[in-house]
Design an enzyme around this catalytic site. Structure first.
Site, short mmCIF file in Angstrom:
data_model
loop_
_atom_site.label_atom_id
_atom_site.label_comp_id
_atom_site.label_asym_id
_atom_site.label_seq_id
_atom_site.Cartn_x
_atom_site.Cartn_y
_atom_site.Cartn_z
N HIS A 67 0.86 -1.19 0.00
CA HIS A 67 0.00 0.00 0.00
C HIS A 67 0.90 1.23 0.00
CE1 HIS A 67 -3.87 -1.96 1.79
NE2 HIS A 67 -3.21 -2.81 1.01
N GLU A 106 0.85 3.91 1.73
CA GLU A 106 1.25 4.37 3.06
C GLU A 106 2.45 3.59 3.59
OE1 GLU A 106 -3.32 4.73 2.92
OE2 GLU A 106 -1.77 3.43 2.10
N CYS A 110 -6.37 2.03 5.60
CA CYS A 110 -6.97 0.79 6.09
C CYS A 110 -6.36 0.46 7.46
CB CYS A 110 -6.69 -0.33 5.09
SG CYS A 110 -4.95 -0.85 5.04
N CYS A 158 -2.48 0.03 7.34
CA CYS A 158 -1.74 1.28 7.13
C CYS A 158 -1.86 2.22 8.33
CB CYS A 158 -2.21 1.95 5.86
SG CYS A 158 -1.81 0.98 4.39
#
Length: 112
Positions: free
Chosen positions: A15, A17, A45, A48
């Site tokens: 991801h 992040e 999410c 993250c």
């Protein structure tokens, strides 16, 4: 600027992040990112948000809320959970419409 590489790398942890946090830690030579702000287009999410807390970020700014997985206020408030050793007050909704448009375009291109 980093972006989600989950599909490209076939990596469920890639991801944006997580990639940004890893890059910042590498540059600073420290896993503690105290005083830094992470800015993203979509509300993080749980994975993250947890990474941001563990990295000791000072601020987390996101544009669009995520009704499916948002962990900074939409589905849960992981970044503000008093049971954790660090908390981050998230700032959401900045440029939400513009970011939502960017995300729609990104996912449309991804689907082909």
């Amino acid at each position: 600027m980093l972006h989600n590489r989950r599909e490209v790398d076939n990596d469920p942890l890639a991801h944006a992040e997580v990639l940004a946090i890893r890059a910042a830690a590498r540059v600073l030579g420290d896993w503690r990112l105290e005083g830094l702000t992470l800015a993203v287009t979509l509300e993080p999410c749980p994975m993250c948000a947890g990474a941001a807390v563990n990295a000791r970020l000072a601020r987390l700014v996101y544009a669009a809320s995520d009704p499916k997985a948002g962990a900074c206020g939409t589905l849960m408030r992981l970044t503000e959970d008093a049971r954790l050793n660090h908390r981050i007050t998230p700032i959401g909704g900045l440029m939400a419409e513009e970011s939502a448009g960017l995300l729609r375009g990104f996912f449309a291109r991804l689907r082909g």
